[in-house]
Design an enzyme around this catalytic site. Structure first.
Site, PDB file in Angstrom:
ATOM      1  N   GLU A   1     -13.453 -14.212  -4.865  1.00  0.00           N
ATOM      2  CA  GLU A   1     -12.120 -13.698  -5.747  1.00  0.00           C
ATOM      3  C   GLU A   1     -10.880 -13.923  -5.123  1.00  0.00           C
ATOM      4  OE1 GLU A   1     -15.193 -11.861  -5.193  1.00  0.00           O
ATOM      5  OE2 GLU A   1     -13.818  -9.889  -4.364  1.00  0.00           O
TER       6      GLU A   1
ATOM      7  N   SER B   1      -6.735   1.597  -1.944  1.00  0.00           N
ATOM      8  CA  SER B   1      -5.892   1.296  -3.064  1.00  0.00           C
ATOM      9  C   SER B   1      -6.389  -0.621  -3.043  1.00  0.00           C
ATOM     10  CB  SER B   1      -4.600   1.588  -1.732  1.00  0.00           C
ATOM     11  OG  SER B   1      -3.970   0.025  -1.258  1.00  0.00           O
TER      12      SER B   1
ATOM     13  N   CYS C   1      -8.042  -1.963   3.903  1.00  0.00           N
ATOM     14  CA  CYS C   1      -7.562  -3.304   4.566  1.00  0.00           C
ATOM     15  C   CYS C   1      -8.763  -3.711   5.575  1.00  0.00           C
ATOM     16  CB  CYS C   1      -6.418  -2.924   5.717  1.00  0.00           C
ATOM     17  SG  CYS C   1      -5.999  -1.299   6.369  1.00  0.00           S
TER      18      CYS C   1
ATOM     19  N   GLU D   1       0.727  -1.598  -0.378  1.00  0.00           N
ATOM     20  CA  GLU D   1       0.351  -0.131  -0.078  1.00  0.00           C
ATOM     21  C   GLU D   1       0.808   1.261   0.469  1.00  0.00           C
ATOM     22  OE1 GLU D   1      -4.019  -0.843   1.855  1.00  0.00           O
ATOM     23  OE2 GLU D   1      -2.991   0.965   2.977  1.00  0.00           O
TER      24      GLU D   1
ATOM     25  N   LYS E   1     -15.123 -10.029   7.974  1.00  0.00           N
ATOM     26  CA  LYS E   1     -14.282 -10.807   8.540  1.00  0.00           C
ATOM     27  C   LYS E   1     -14.463 -12.376   7.389  1.00  0.00           C
ATOM     28  CE  LYS E   1     -10.152  -8.041   8.108  1.00  0.00           C
ATOM     29  NZ  LYS E   1      -9.721  -7.321   9.965  1.00  0.00           N
TER      30      LYS E   1
ATOM     31  N   GLU F   1       1.999   1.759  -3.682  1.00  0.00           N
ATOM     32  CA  GLU F   1       0.861   2.549  -4.369  1.00  0.00           C
ATOM     33  C   GLU F   1       0.954   3.682  -3.657  1.00  0.00           C
ATOM     34  OE1 GLU F   1      -2.375   0.156  -3.366  1.00  0.00           O
ATOM     35  OE2 GLU F   1      -2.789   1.206  -5.057  1.00  0.00           O
TER      36      GLU F   1
ATOM     37  N   GLU G   1     -15.297 -11.617   4.542  1.00  0.00           N
ATOM     38  CA  GLU G   1     -14.626 -11.000   3.116  1.00  0.00           C
ATOM     39  C   GLU G   1     -14.058 -12.649   2.697  1.00  0.00           C
ATOM     40  OE1 GLU G   1     -11.062  -9.880   4.802  1.00  0.00           O
ATOM     41  OE2 GLU G   1     -10.827  -8.401   3.159  1.00  0.00           O
TER      42      GLU G   1
ATOM     43  N   CYS H   1     -10.213  -1.788  14.675  1.00  0.00           N
ATOM     44  CA  CYS H   1     -10.629  -2.244  14.552  1.00  0.00           C
ATOM     45  C   CYS H   1     -10.729  -3.581  16.206  1.00  0.00           C
ATOM     46  CB  CYS H   1      -9.320  -3.152  14.266  1.00  0.00           C
ATOM     47  SG  CYS H   1      -9.126  -2.954  12.717  1.00  0.00           S
TER      48      CYS H   1
END
Ligand code: SF4
Ligand code: SF4
Ligand code: SF4
Ligand code: FES
Ligand code: FES
Lengths: 592, 160
Positions: free
Chosen positions: A379, A332, A312, A286, A371, A289, A374, A516
C-alpha cells in the site's frame, strides 16, 4: 534487607541475600566473563539459562564448578574465579563452542562487534583442538525483509527467545529440537517471514554473534548514488542523531546532528532532509484526528471509538494486525513519519524539482528494522514504485560512513536542506517514549483551546516506566493519556481496550523498550539503561534548543498545507498521509 | 505475517477444544494436553498445534519447541502397522539396537518416520514389561519376543 558475607578471590564482600556470585564479584571490581547471560537492568529481566558455563568459578567445598551468573551467594562462601581449574574449564567450554562454529570472522557482519569473537580473544584461544575433524552443524539460512538468520553462528544463548517472548510477548521464536539440531526458530521451523514476527529487531539487538543480523541495504543505496539518472533523497529519523556517535567512539548521548548531515552530503546524497519534518506533519494529521474523535465521542457519536492509538511505529502496527485485528479501527490512520515523508517527497517535492517519481530514490536512515519491512508494504507503492525505496539502520549508516573514508569527528556541522529539512522540537522528541504524545499535546492543546501554552515541557509524560499514565488539562477537558513502550507493555493496555476497561482517551505505543532510541537498528546497548537515558536526554536537549517547538508553527508545514494539502485530514491529506490496517491473524478454517 | 493455513475438520477442532478444556486451558498442562491429543490423533500435525496454541495462549513456536524436544511426541502419522522396538535395559543388552538397525535398513526409515506408502512406521520404546522375552518388538497389537536381526525379514513378510 538481609545481608550475607562471602569471600571472592580472597576479598570479603557483603551483599543482599539473593545476589548472584557474578554480581557480588562485580561489587569487588572482579569482572567474571559471561556469554549467554544478559541483564536488562531497567526491566529487571535477566537471561541466565546457565547454558554456556563460561562464567564458572570454584566454590570451596563443592565438587563441581558453579556458573556464577545463576548461582546465589551463601553466607561464608569462599569463591575463586581464576584458579587453574577454572581457567582450564573456561577454555574447554570455549573450545567446545568454537569447534561447532564457522570460522568466518573475516567476512562476518558481526566482526568487530561480536561477543563470541571478543571472548575468544579475551580467553586467549589460539587454536581449536580437533577443529579440522569436527563437523560444524548447519542450519538453513533464512532472510526476511528486515532480518537475516544464520543459525550456523548461533551459540544457543537464547537471548533472542527471551526478548521475543518475555519482553515483547510476540512468541515468534522458541528453542526447538535437541542436541546437534537444536536451534532457536519460529514454529515448524518456517522462515521468519511466515511467523508472527513484528520485525521489531529486539532479538537482533541482543544476539551476541552474527546469527541474527539486519538485512544490509547499503549496496542498494550505493547503486542508486552511482546512477546519474537518479536524484537521491535521504531522511533521517530523530533517534539516529542521538546514537550514531556511539559507533564512532563518542559518549552515549552525544548529539551528532550536524556531523551526520555533513557525512550524508559527503556520501553523495542530493538532498539531506529530516524525518522530523514528517513527524511535524504526523502531529498535524494525528492531532487533528485525535481532537475530531474526542469531540465526536463527547457529543455521543458511537462511531468515534476511544482511545485513539498512535500509529507511527511499524513494529507496533505489525503487532496489532497480528494479535488485535479486532481493534484495527482504534489506531490513528496516520502513516508513520517515514512513509509520510516518502509520500510528500515523491509528489510535492518531485513536482517542485520537476522530476518524475521514478527518477527519485528516497532513502531513510532509521533506528529500526521494522521500517525495512514497512517501506516494502504494497500500500506504500504507486505502480510498483515505492514511496520510500530503501531503509538503512543507524548501524548500517555508521558502517557506510566508515567505508567511504569519512572521518565523522573532523566534519564541520551542516544544516539540513530546505524545504523538507525544517522541523520543530516536537518532531525531535518523536524519538523517545512519550515524545509522540507530548508533541501531539502541544499542538492539540493550542488548536482545541485557542490559547497559547505557557509550559511546553510535559514532564509528566516523560520517563522510562514501561506503562505510564497522566492526565492533561485542556482548559477544562481532562484528557487521560496512556503510554507504553515494549510490546509486552502495549499488550497490557490493549487487553484493557479490548475488554472495555480502558480509561484512556489516547495511548502512545512504541514497540521497542525506550522507544526509537532503543530501536533494533541502533548501536547495541545490551540492556544498559544508562545508555538509553543518555540518548533520551540528548533528544530533549535538542528540543529545548530549537527556536520552534510546536509542529503547527513549522513555517514549512504551514506552507505545505497552503500550497498543496489544503488542511489537516483533507481529502488530499487522507489520500497521501493516511493508511489502513489488515487482519493478519491466523484463521482456523473448517475443512468441509 | 503468519501464513500457515489451519484447515481441520469441525469434529477435530471440537475434540482438541474438549481436551484443552479438560485441562482448563492451562499452559502449565501443555505436556498433558499434547499427550492426550497425540493419543487421539496418533500424531501432532501443525494444524493441531495451532489450535492448541489458540486455546491455551501458548505461542505455537513454544509448542513446536516442546514437541520437537521430547522424543515421544511425533509430527508424522503412524503407519498402518506401527513398529516399536523396546530399548529398555534388558532388551538393549540382548541386542535390541541391532534389531532396530535391521528394521531401519529393511524399511529405509529412521526412528519417528513412516514409509511413503503409509504402511510401516518405526519408533522405540522404554521397557514394556516383558523383559523375559527380550529383545521385544511390537507391531500393532502383536508382540514378538527374542527377536534376532535375522528374523526381521520374515516378520515383515507377514504384513505383505
Ligand atoms: S559470529 Fe563472531 S565469532 Fe562467529 S564468525 Fe562472526 S565475528 Fe566470528
Ligand atoms: S524481530 Fe521482534 S518479533 Fe521478530 S523475532 Fe525478533 S524479537 Fe521477535
Ligand atoms: S540466535 Fe543469537 S541470540 Fe538467539 S540463541 Fe542464537 S546466538 Fe543467542
Ligand atoms: S554466562 Fe553464565 S552460564 Fe553463560
Ligand atoms: S527392557 Fe524390553 S521389555 Fe523390559
Amino acid at each position: 534487607m538481609e545481608t550475607i558475607k562471602l569471600t571472592i578471590d580472597n576479598k570479603e564482600v557483603e551483599v543482599e541475600k539473593g545476589t548472584t556470585i557474578l554480581n557480588a564479584a562485580k561489587k569487588l571490581g572482579i569482572d567474571i566473563p559471561t556469554l549467554c547471560y544478559l541483564h536488562l537492568d531497567d526491566l529487571n529481566i535477566e537471561n541466565k539459562p546457565g547454558g554456556c558455563r563460561i562464567c564458572v568459578a570454584e566454590i570451596q567445598g563443592r565438587r563441581n564448578l558453579a556458573p556464577t551468573c545463576s548461582t546465589k551467594c551463601e553466607d561464608g562462601m569462599v569463591v575463586k574465579t581464576h584458579t587453574t581449574r577454572v581457567l582450564n574449564a573456561r577454555r574447554t567450554v570455549m573450545e567446545f563452542i568454537l569447534s561447532d562454529h564457522p570460522k568466518e570472522c573475516l567476512v562476518c557482519a558481526k566482526s568487530g562487534n561480536c561477543e563470541l569473537q571478543d571472548m575468544a580473544h579475551r580467553l586467549g584461544i589460539r587454536e581449536i583442538p580437533g577443529a579440522e575433524y569436527a563437523a560444524v552443524s548447519t542450519y538453513k539460512f533464512d532472510t526476511s525483509p528486515s532480518i537475516k538468520r544464520n543459525l550456523d553462528k548461533c551459540i544457543m544463548c537464547r537471548r533472542c527467545e527471551m526478548m521475543c517472548n518475555e519482553v515483547q510477548t510476540v512468541g515468534a521464536l522458541s528453542a526447538v529440537n535437541r542436541g546437534f539440531m537444536a536451534a532457536v526458530a519460529p514454529a515448524f521451523e518456517q522462515n521468519l517471514e511466515h511467523s508472527t514476527c513484528t520485525y521489531c529487531g529486539q532479538c537482533v539487538a541482543v544476539c551476541p554473534t552474527g546469527a541474527l543480523t539486519e538485512v544490509d541495504n547499503t549496496p542498494d543505496v550505493l547503486r542508486a548514488l552511482a546512477d546519474p539518472s537518479k536524484t537521491v533523497v535521504v531522511q533521517t529519523a530523530p533517534a539516529v542523531r542521538a546514537a550514531l556517535g556511539e559507533a564512532f567512539g563518542l559518549e552515549p548521548g552525544t548529539l551528532v546532528t550536524g556531523k551526520m548531515v555533513a557525512a550524508l552530503k559527503a556520501l553523495g546524497f542530493d538532498y539531506v532532509f529530516d524525518t522530523d519534518f514528517a513527524a511535524d506533519l504526523t502531529i498535524m494529521e494525528e492531532g487533528t484526528e485525535l481532537l475530531d474523535r474526542i469531540t465526536r465521542h463527547l457529543k455521543g457519536d458511537k462511531t468515534a471509538r476511544l482511545p485513539i492509538l498512535t500509529s507511527c511505529c511499524p513494529g507496533w502496527v505489525n503487532f496489532f494486525e497480528e494479535y488485535f485485528p479486532d481493534l484495527k479501527d482504534v489506531p490513528s490512520t496516520a502513516k508513520s513519519p517515514q512513509q509520510m515523508f516518502g509520500a510528500i517527497a515523491k509528489t510535492y517535492f518531485a513536482d517542485k524539482i520537476k522530476i518524475d517519481r521514478k527518477d527519485m530514490v528516497v532513502v531513510s536512515i532509521m533506528p529500526c528494522l521494522a521500517k525495512k519491512y514497512e517501506c516494502q508494504r504494497e500500500e506504500f507503492s504507486v505502480d510498483g514504485n515505492r514511496d520510500v525505496d530503501f531503509s538503512l539502520s543507524t548501524r548500517e549508516l555508521a558502517a557506510f560512513i566508515k567505508q567511504a573514508n569519512i572521518d565523522l569527528h573532523s566534519l564541520e556541522d551542516m544544516d539540513f536542506d530546505a524545504p523538507l529539512g525544517e522541523s520543530t522540537g516536537a518532531g525531535v522528541i518523536f524519538g523517545t517514549t512519550g515524545g509522540v504524545i507530548e508533541a501531539a499535546c502541544r499542538t492539540a492543546y493550542e488548536i482545541y483551546t485557542g490559547k497559547k501554552l505557557d509550559r511546553l515541557d510535559f514532564t509528566e509524560l516523560r520517563g522510562f516506566e514501561g506503562v505510564r499514565a497522566a492526565t492533561i488539562d485542556f482548559d477544562g477537558l481532562k484528557l487521560n493519556i496512556g503510554i507504553a513502550h515494549g510490546l509486552g507493555n502495549a499488550r497490557k493496555l490493549l487487553n484493557d481496550v479490548r475488554s472495555g476497561n480502558s480509561q484512556f482517551h489516547a495511548i502512545e505505543v512504541m514497540a521497542c523498550p525506550g522507544g526509537c532510541i532503543g530501536g533494533g537498528g541502533q548501536p547495541l546497548h545490551l540492556g544498559n539503561s544508562e545508555i538509553l537515558k543518555a540518548r533520551a536526554a540528548a533528544i530533549y536537549n535538542e528540543d529545548r534548543k530549537k527556536p520552534l517547538r510546536k509542529s503547527h508553527e513549522n513555517p514549512f508545514i504551514i506552507k505545505l498545507y497552503e500550497e498543496f494539502l489544503e488542511k489537516p485530514n483533507s481529502e488530499k491529506a487522507h489520500h497521501l498521509l493516511h493508511t489502513r490496517y489488515f487482519d493478519k491473524k491466523k484463521k482456523i478454517i473448517v475443512k468441509q | 505475517m503468519s501464513s500457515i493455513k489451519i484447515e481441520l475438520r469441525q469434529e477435530d477442532i471440537t475434540k482438541i477444544r474438549e481436551i484443552c478444556d479438560s485441562f482448563n486451558k492451562d499452559p502449565q498442562e501443555l505436556i498433558n494436553i499434547l499427550h492426550s491429543c497425540q493419543e487421539h490423533f496418533g500424531y501432532l500435525p501443525a494444524e493441531v498445534q495451532e489450535v492448541i496454541s489458540a486455546e491455551t495462549g501458548v505461542p505455537v513456536a513454544k509448542i513446536y519447541g516442546v514437541v520437537t524436544f521430547y522424543s515421544f511426541f511425533t509430527m508424522t502419522p503412524k503407519g498402518k502397522h506401527p513398529i516399536s522396538i523396546c530399548m529398555g535395559t534388558a532388551c538393549y543388552v540382548r541386542g535390541a539396537e541391532k534389531v532396530l538397525d535391521e528394521f531401519k535398513k529393511e524399511l529405509g526409515l529412521q526412528v519417528g518416520q513412516t514409509t511413503k506408502d503409509g504402511k510401516f512406521s518405526l519408533s522405540s520404546l522404554r521397557c514394556v514389561g516383558a523383559c523375559g522375552l527380550a529383545p521385544v518388538v511390537l507391531i500393532g497389537d502383536k508382540t514378538y519376543g527374542r527377536v534376532a536381526p535375522d528374523d526381521v525379514k520374515n516378520i515383515l513378510k507377514e504384513y505383505e
